[in-house]
Each structure stands twice: as structure tokens, then as C-alpha cells.
Design a protein around this motif. Sequence first.
Motif, PDB file in Angstrom:
ATOM      1  N   GLN A 298      65.913  19.068   1.563  1.00  0.00           N
ATOM      2  CA  GLN A 298      65.996  20.393   0.944  1.00  0.00           C
ATOM      3  C   GLN A 298      64.615  21.043   0.940  1.00  0.00           C
TER       4      GLN A 298
ATOM      5  N   SER B 262      63.172  31.730  10.892  1.00  0.00           N
ATOM      6  CA  SER B 262      64.102  30.671  10.479  1.00  0.00           C
ATOM      7  C   SER B 262      64.933  31.186   9.305  1.00  0.00           C
ATOM      8  N   PHE B 263      66.185  30.787   9.283  1.00  0.00           N
ATOM      9  CA  PHE B 263      67.057  31.294   8.231  1.00  0.00           C
ATOM     10  C   PHE B 263      66.942  30.431   6.972  1.00  0.00           C
ATOM     11  N   PRO B 264      67.295  31.003   5.827  1.00  0.00           N
ATOM     12  CA  PRO B 264      67.213  30.218   4.593  1.00  0.00           C
ATOM     13  C   PRO B 264      68.288  29.131   4.576  1.00  0.00           C
ATOM     14  N   PRO B 265      67.977  27.984   3.993  1.00  0.00           N
ATOM     15  CA  PRO B 265      69.009  26.953   3.862  1.00  0.00           C
ATOM     16  C   PRO B 265      70.176  27.498   3.042  1.00  0.00           C
TER      17      PRO B 265
ATOM     18  N   LEU C 282      71.253  23.732  -0.965  1.00  0.00           N
ATOM     19  CA  LEU C 282      70.133  23.685  -1.904  1.00  0.00           C
ATOM     20  C   LEU C 282      70.546  23.262  -3.307  1.00  0.00           C
TER      21      LEU C 282
ATOM     22  N   HIS D 166      61.508  27.513   6.164  1.00  0.00           N
ATOM     23  CA  HIS D 166      61.930  28.906   6.008  1.00  0.00           C
ATOM     24  C   HIS D 166      60.749  29.778   5.576  1.00  0.00           C
ATOM     25  N   HIS D 167      59.899  29.231   4.740  1.00  0.00           N
ATOM     26  CA  HIS D 167      58.731  29.977   4.257  1.00  0.00           C
ATOM     27  C   HIS D 167      57.676  30.173   5.350  1.00  0.00           C
TER      28      HIS D 167
ATOM     29  N   LEU E 161      63.201  24.443   2.898  1.00  0.00           N
ATOM     30  CA  LEU E 161      62.550  25.568   2.212  1.00  0.00           C
ATOM     31  C   LEU E 161      61.152  25.818   2.767  1.00  0.00           C
TER      32      LEU E 161
END
Length: 127
Positions: free
Chosen positions: A96, A109-112, A117, A103-104, A100
Motif C-alpha cells: 500500500q 501513475s494512477f492512485p491506488p 488502500l 503515485h506521489h 502511494l
Amino acid sequence: MKNLDQNYRSLCPLSTALDMIGDKWSLLIIRDMCMGKRKYGDFQNSPEGITTNILASRLRQLEDNGLIEKIPYQSKPPRYDYVLTRKGADLLPVIQQLGLWAHHYVPGSFPPPARFLTAKPEDLLER
């Protein structure tokens, strides 16, 4: 020097973890299992495109390391469900956080997914 298990380069905790799950496929298989995939074909259909020989090898390695369990659901031909053990499910917070982090820091990249989460290791164990 301490007597090392032949499977580990050293007794450093990060090094031993990477020896178990640090290849390019193992955490993706565990990610898929955290998202509900259980069958060999399900893992093959993931967007990363794992080949059959690599998938078979990684599933065997994950089972040998006690992270997953293979449960037969059909005898002819033999077919199996793959499920996480407690040891494997306890990797959920790690992946997880990796998701994150990526993504940051990785543009585009897409958010989980939210359900990924909010899941807890206990949610992933066979009942």
C-alpha cells in the motif's frame, strides 16, 4: 560471521526481505492476490504481462517462502487456487505504501484503488 541460510546474502532484514520478494514479479503477484485474484490465469491476465514460466517459478518461490498457499480445486487436470498466508497478507501495508509513494513521485501513475488502500491484512485471509 554468523552461519547464513544459503538462501540469504546476509542477515540484514532488508536484504533478507529482498531475497524473498525483491524480484520484479513477486510483489505484483501479491498485489493481485490482495485485489482478489486466485487463479493462475488471473495472474497471467494482469496488465504487466508475466510469462508462464516466470509465473510458475514465482508462485513456487512464494509458496516455498511461506507467503502463499496452493489449494487444489480440481483434480483432472490439476488446478489450484492461490491464497495468501498470514505472512503474505502482512505485506499489504508495505505494498500500500509503495503504491502511494509511486503515485506521489511517478508522473502519470494512477492512485491506488480505495478498496486496496482501506484493506487490512486480516481481510485477505481465507475464512
